[in-house]
Write an enzyme that holds these catalytic residues in place. Sequence first.
Site, PDB file in Angstrom:
ATOM      1  N   ASP A  94      -1.698  29.423  -9.552  1.00  0.00           N
ATOM      2  CA  ASP A  94      -2.516  28.352 -10.130  1.00  0.00           C
ATOM      3  C   ASP A  94      -1.829  27.740 -11.353  1.00  0.00           C
ATOM      4  O   ASP A  94      -1.830  26.517 -11.534  1.00  0.00           O
ATOM      5  CB  ASP A  94      -3.887  28.889 -10.536  1.00  0.00           C
ATOM      6  CG  ASP A  94      -4.740  29.272  -9.339  1.00  0.00           C
ATOM      7  OD1 ASP A  94      -4.382  28.911  -8.204  1.00  0.00           O
ATOM      8  OD2 ASP A  94      -5.780  29.925  -9.549  1.00  0.00           O
ATOM      9  N   GLU A 121       1.013  25.340 -10.448  1.00  0.00           N
ATOM     10  CA  GLU A 121       0.507  24.025 -10.050  1.00  0.00           C
ATOM     11  C   GLU A 121       0.025  23.240 -11.259  1.00  0.00           C
ATOM     12  O   GLU A 121       0.227  22.020 -11.339  1.00  0.00           O
ATOM     13  CB  GLU A 121      -0.619  24.202  -9.033  1.00  0.00           C
ATOM     14  CG  GLU A 121      -0.136  24.760  -7.704  1.00  0.00           C
ATOM     15  CD  GLU A 121      -1.262  25.127  -6.763  1.00  0.00           C
ATOM     16  OE1 GLU A 121      -0.997  25.312  -5.563  1.00  0.00           O
ATOM     17  OE2 GLU A 121      -2.425  25.223  -7.219  1.00  0.00           O
ATOM     18  N   ASP A 175      -1.389  20.633  -7.313  1.00  0.00           N
ATOM     19  CA  ASP A 175      -1.306  20.985  -5.895  1.00  0.00           C
ATOM     20  C   ASP A 175      -0.961  19.759  -5.055  1.00  0.00           C
ATOM     21  O   ASP A 175      -0.148  19.831  -4.126  1.00  0.00           O
ATOM     22  CB  ASP A 175      -2.633  21.592  -5.450  1.00  0.00           C
ATOM     23  CG  ASP A 175      -2.661  21.906  -3.964  1.00  0.00           C
ATOM     24  OD1 ASP A 175      -1.910  22.784  -3.527  1.00  0.00           O
ATOM     25  OD2 ASP A 175      -3.443  21.250  -3.241  1.00  0.00           O
ATOM     26  N   GLU A 211      -4.602  22.208 -12.131  1.00  0.00           N
ATOM     27  CA  GLU A 211      -4.206  22.893 -10.897  1.00  0.00           C
ATOM     28  C   GLU A 211      -4.508  22.020  -9.674  1.00  0.00           C
ATOM     29  O   GLU A 211      -3.684  21.909  -8.757  1.00  0.00           O
ATOM     30  CB  GLU A 211      -4.963  24.216 -10.793  1.00  0.00           C
ATOM     31  CG  GLU A 211      -4.767  24.946  -9.480  1.00  0.00           C
ATOM     32  CD  GLU A 211      -5.931  25.879  -9.186  1.00  0.00           C
ATOM     33  OE1 GLU A 211      -6.103  26.218  -7.993  1.00  0.00           O
ATOM     34  OE2 GLU A 211      -6.659  26.254 -10.120  1.00  0.00           O
TER      35      GLU A 211
END
Length: 225
Positions: A118, A121, A49, A45
Amino acid sequence: MKVAAELIALQERLGYRFADPRLLRRALTHASMSGPGRDDNQRLEFLGDRVLGLVMAEALLAGDPGATEGQLAPRYNALVRKETCADVARQVDLGAALKLGRSEQMSGGRRKMALLGDATEAVIAAVYLDGGFAEAKALILRLWGARIANVDEDSKDAKTALQEWAQARGLPPPAYRETGRSGPDHAPVFTIEAQLSNGESAASSAKSKRQAEQAAARALLDRLD
């Protein structure tokens, strides 16, 4: 390596076939299911991102060469925020493939905005590690699709939109209060309630107070709409 039918179906919805399906399994494994020999998706995650941010920054610059930083920033925030990532997850039914512990399953984890965002990502990071930046970029542009071209229509953050909604009706700005906190000290989850003076309210949870406030404001706006 045998790949579960649900992972095969998800790869078809994503439009990407993994050379190493273990990366996809890890991206879909929530911390509530982690244990010896089974890593969760938190590190992925973190990476995803950053990959998402770079792709969106590039896309916005290329899409509007004359835009100022002040114009680009809210568009960028609208495209990478957790709510948008969760919308993308729902688009490909990512929740159906999540690996969750019993408590998260019982509490509706497959529908939670934070978990879906989450995981989205984390999947981006898994594609990046499996196929490189070009494949990750193609995935993001494909899944975000028209959201990028139409971002001006929804570039205002939820807290600002809720405050303007209240002001337009002669109400004071909404209030935000922390109503709960869970999880370990190194990875807390905050629950924030957004409330208007007319009694309308909504609550949401996220890994930071800022994200939880935005999510609560968005939930309240959806209710008001």
